[in-house]
Design a protein around this motif. Structure first.
Motif, PDB file in Angstrom:
ATOM      1  N   ALA A 268     187.134 -12.076  23.837  1.00  0.00           N
ATOM      2  CA  ALA A 268     188.595 -12.037  23.883  1.00  0.00           C
ATOM      3  C   ALA A 268     189.090 -10.627  24.179  1.00  0.00           C
ATOM      4  CB  ALA A 268     189.176 -12.513  22.555  1.00  0.00           C
ATOM      5  N   ASP A 269     190.298 -10.545  24.697  1.00  0.00           N
ATOM      6  CA  ASP A 269     191.022  -9.274  24.779  1.00  0.00           C
ATOM      7  C   ASP A 269     191.400  -8.913  23.342  1.00  0.00           C
ATOM      8  OD1 ASP A 269     193.120  -7.396  24.818  1.00  0.00           O
ATOM      9  OD2 ASP A 269     193.841  -8.077  26.765  1.00  0.00           O
ATOM     10  N   LEU A 270     190.729  -7.915  22.765  1.00  0.00           N
ATOM     11  CA  LEU A 270     190.911  -7.630  21.339  1.00  0.00           C
ATOM     12  C   LEU A 270     192.319  -7.158  21.013  1.00  0.00           C
ATOM     13  CD1 LEU A 270     187.786  -6.058  19.630  1.00  0.00           C
ATOM     14  CD2 LEU A 270     188.657  -8.396  19.571  1.00  0.00           C
ATOM     15  N   ASP A 275     197.321  -8.507  18.334  1.00  0.00           N
ATOM     16  CA  ASP A 275     198.758  -8.803  18.404  1.00  0.00           C
ATOM     17  C   ASP A 275     199.051 -10.199  17.868  1.00  0.00           C
ATOM     18  OD1 ASP A 275     199.297  -6.337  19.502  1.00  0.00           O
ATOM     19  OD2 ASP A 275     199.452  -7.065  21.569  1.00  0.00           O
ATOM     20  N   LEU A 276     198.230 -11.168  18.256  1.00  0.00           N
ATOM     21  CA  LEU A 276     198.414 -12.537  17.775  1.00  0.00           C
ATOM     22  C   LEU A 276     198.258 -12.603  16.262  1.00  0.00           C
ATOM     23  CD1 LEU A 276     196.401 -14.525  20.486  1.00  0.00           C
ATOM     24  CD2 LEU A 276     198.896 -14.374  20.264  1.00  0.00           C
ATOM     25  N   ALA A 277     197.288 -11.888  15.732  1.00  0.00           N
ATOM     26  CA  ALA A 277     197.042 -11.913  14.287  1.00  0.00           C
ATOM     27  C   ALA A 277     198.197 -11.293  13.512  1.00  0.00           C
ATOM     28  CB  ALA A 277     195.732 -11.201  13.974  1.00  0.00           C
ATOM     29  N   VAL A 278     198.671 -10.148  13.969  1.00  0.00           N
ATOM     30  CA  VAL A 278     199.772  -9.478  13.270  1.00  0.00           C
ATOM     31  C   VAL A 278     201.054 -10.294  13.369  1.00  0.00           C
ATOM     32  CG1 VAL A 278     201.205  -7.393  13.233  1.00  0.00           C
ATOM     33  CG2 VAL A 278     198.728  -7.199  13.539  1.00  0.00           C
ATOM     34  N   GLU A 279     201.194 -11.053  14.451  1.00  0.00           N
ATOM     35  CA  GLU A 279     202.371 -11.908  14.613  1.00  0.00           C
ATOM     36  C   GLU A 279     202.467 -12.968  13.516  1.00  0.00           C
ATOM     37  OE1 GLU A 279     204.531 -14.568  18.147  1.00  0.00           O
ATOM     38  OE2 GLU A 279     202.642 -13.522  18.541  1.00  0.00           O
ATOM     39  N   GLN A 280     201.373 -13.235  12.835  1.00  0.00           N
ATOM     40  CA  GLN A 280     201.392 -14.255  11.779  1.00  0.00           C
ATOM     41  C   GLN A 280     202.190 -13.801  10.558  1.00  0.00           C
ATOM     42  OE1 GLN A 280     200.198 -17.060  13.039  1.00  0.00           O
ATOM     43  NE2 GLN A 280     199.593 -15.751  14.778  1.00  0.00           N
ATOM     44  N   THR A 414     195.042 -21.470  16.840  1.00  0.00           N
ATOM     45  CA  THR A 414     195.190 -20.464  17.892  1.00  0.00           C
ATOM     46  C   THR A 414     193.810 -19.960  18.263  1.00  0.00           C
ATOM     47  OG1 THR A 414     197.347 -19.840  17.010  1.00  0.00           O
ATOM     48  CG2 THR A 414     196.321 -18.297  18.527  1.00  0.00           C
ATOM     49  N   LEU A 415     193.598 -19.770  19.550  1.00  0.00           N
ATOM     50  CA  LEU A 415     192.268 -19.445  20.074  1.00  0.00           C
ATOM     51  C   LEU A 415     192.379 -18.255  21.004  1.00  0.00           C
ATOM     52  CD1 LEU A 415     189.281 -20.238  20.652  1.00  0.00           C
ATOM     53  CD2 LEU A 415     190.156 -21.940  22.248  1.00  0.00           C
ATOM     54  N   ALA A 416     191.610 -17.201  20.744  1.00  0.00           N
ATOM     55  CA  ALA A 416     191.582 -16.024  21.609  1.00  0.00           C
ATOM     56  C   ALA A 416     190.199 -15.901  22.239  1.00  0.00           C
ATOM     57  CB  ALA A 416     191.907 -14.763  20.806  1.00  0.00           C
TER      58      ALA A 416
END
Length: 486
Positions: A268-270, A275-280, A414-416
């Motif tokens: 994945a693009d880390l 960003d996706l994780a912090v958006e939670q 969600t999948l990265a």
């Protein structure tokens, strides 16, 4: 009790809206702001009598509203949307005061989405059709008939947006509505009643009753005149509603809790994954769809964690009315205590707080990331509904899928990953109503939305909403038997 209170300069009626008029109750409940704990006002506290009155008003208004043409219903829903758009600033500041979510989000995203809810279902109504088909020369014609009064019970985390996600299709379908907002955030539902009346919605078509679910809920959900019930909230409450509705076989739509995973693969693009994780942490973690279980491939877990800590550490927590704030308070002292209890028990069981792990100022809870958590632990299995994430690692796809699916819930995932084949392969195996790949919270109203397992029953959105709020009818016509009317 004053009939109206002023919230951040906006007058808000504290009474119910039943049958096209304001109705007081003999008792009230206190509504406090999560921003500073101050009393906003005393709100009319409904019970069985108000529930019966609201259902009766909806029942009486139903025949006329059901007979109203699709085009006229659509016109009125667009008029409601116009009213919302004229009052976006007022709705935004009232809802921020009432539930503590970010004012900037209400202004730019949430309240415009409220208007869009009405416009979308108004427009979708005008295109709703199924091609006729033949059976041995007979013509089949499918139609969507209004079902009757609908009771809509809505949550406190996005009060007006989630209420109108139900109200708009129910009204578009030709049903009348009794809306029961959450007692922790009732104010914008009252404003919606004003907007709907100003738009010309006939009396009794939309009714709003306030109060505690334990006092008013059963009278609404067990009423024999109610033909649809839609609820967003907790699993225990859903079980009570389902039991209450069972005697009348009232159809239910239930959007319940979640314990959704975010799977981060080594390819994945880390930076995107972080960003996706912090958006939670959005809305102080009070989002049913939030991917609170972060699952990271072992080979990149250390680097992911380092970048996550840096990104999360830059978040600003504080007054949600401040443009610079990223995370506001949690809605209620009871909710704050619940969140803190989850974290304290997890720490006592051996979890480690990489960040957070304690209360902040006022009703804020510090953004928290817990590691060293067991798969069968409470913190991994139960919904916290606060800014608390867990991080676990996996060795490969099989373990990732197993961990992701190993809960009672199935609302979202969600999948990265940088591999489209892996995305398709893993996504197909995840138990979830919605799967996001390299993105989060992209929701189109024409898509089906709902959960699997204990995350819910049914799907809403687009035609699926009309399938729920209507009685589908198939009319079969023979090719002969007609008399000459020439």
């Amino acid at each position: 009790m004053p009939d109206k209170i002023v919230v951040a300069g906006v007058p808000v009626d504290t009474r119910h809206w039943i049958g096209g008029r304001r109705v007081a109750s003999g008792d009230t409940f206190a509504d406090h702001s999560p921003i500073d704990g101050r009393l906003i006002g005393e709100i009319a506290r409904g019970g069985p009598a108000e529930a019966r009155a609201a259902v009766a008003a909806a029942r009486d208004a139903f025949p006329s509203w059901a007979a109203t043409s699709r085009s006229e219903r659509a016109r009125l829903l667009h008029a409601v949307a116009d009213g919302v758009e004229k009052r976006i600033e007022e709705l935004a500041i009232v809802e921020t005061t009432d539930n503590g979510a970010l004012l900037r989000s209400h202004r730019r995203g949430v309240m415009p989405r409220v208007a869009h809810n009405f416009r979308f279902f108004a427009d979708w109504l005008l295109t709703l059709e199924h091609d006729d088909f033949e059976t041995r020369g007979h013509t089949n014609h499918v139609s969507w008939d209004p079902a009757g009064p609908a009771v809509l019970i809505t949550p406190w985390n996005a009060p007006l947006m989630l209420a109108t996600w139900k109200v708009a299709p129910a009204l578009a379908a030709g049903n009348t509505v009794v809306l029961k907002p959450a007692e922790w955030s009732p104010l914008t539902a009252s404003l919606l009643a004003d907007i709907a009346a100003e738009a010309g919605l006939p009396a009794g078509v939309l009714n709003v009753v306030q109060g505690y679910g334990a006092e008013i809920g059963d009278a609404l959900t067990s009423h024999p005149d109610v033909r649809r019930i839609s609820f967003t909230g907790s699993v225990p409450t859903a079980r009570r509603i389902a039991g209450s509705a069972a005697a009348n076989l009232t159809p239910l739509s239930l959007e319940l809790g979640g314990k959704s995973p975010l799977l981060v693969f080594a390819d994945a693009d880390l930076d995107l994954a972080v960003d996706l994780a912090v958006e939670q942490y959005d809305n102080a973690g009070q989002v049913c769809l939030a991917a609170t279980r972060i699952l990271v491939e072992e080979s990149v877990a250390e680097e992911f964690t380092r970048r996550f800590v840096a990104k999360a550490g830059a978040l600003v927590q504080g007054d949600p009315r401040d443009e610079a704030t990223d995370i506001g308070p949690n809605i209620h002292p009871r909710q704050l205590e619940k969140i803190d209890g989850f974290v304290r028990r997890a720490l006592a069981a051996g979890a480690r707080a990489v960040i957070g792990g304690q209360r902040g100022d006022g009703q804020c809870y510090a953004p928290t990331l817990l590691t060293d958590v067991a798969q069968d632990s409470e913190i991994v299995q139960e919904e916290v509904f606060g800014p608390v994430l867990t991080l676990q690692t996996f060795a490969g796809e099989e373990e990732a899928v197993r961990l992701a699916n190993d809960t009672r819930f199935g609302l979202a995932a969600t999948l990265a990953t940088g591999d489209p084949e892996r995305a398709a392969r893993v996504g197909a195996r995840l138990v979830a109503g919605t799967v996001w790949v390299n993105c989060f919270f992209v929701r189109d109203l024409q898509a089906p939305f709902g959960g699997s397992r204990l995350s819910g029953v049914g799907r809403e959105g687009g035609t699926w909403s009309f399938d729920f709020y209507c009685d589908l009818k198939n009319t079969v016509t023979a090719p002969k038997g007609w008399k000459d009317h020439g």
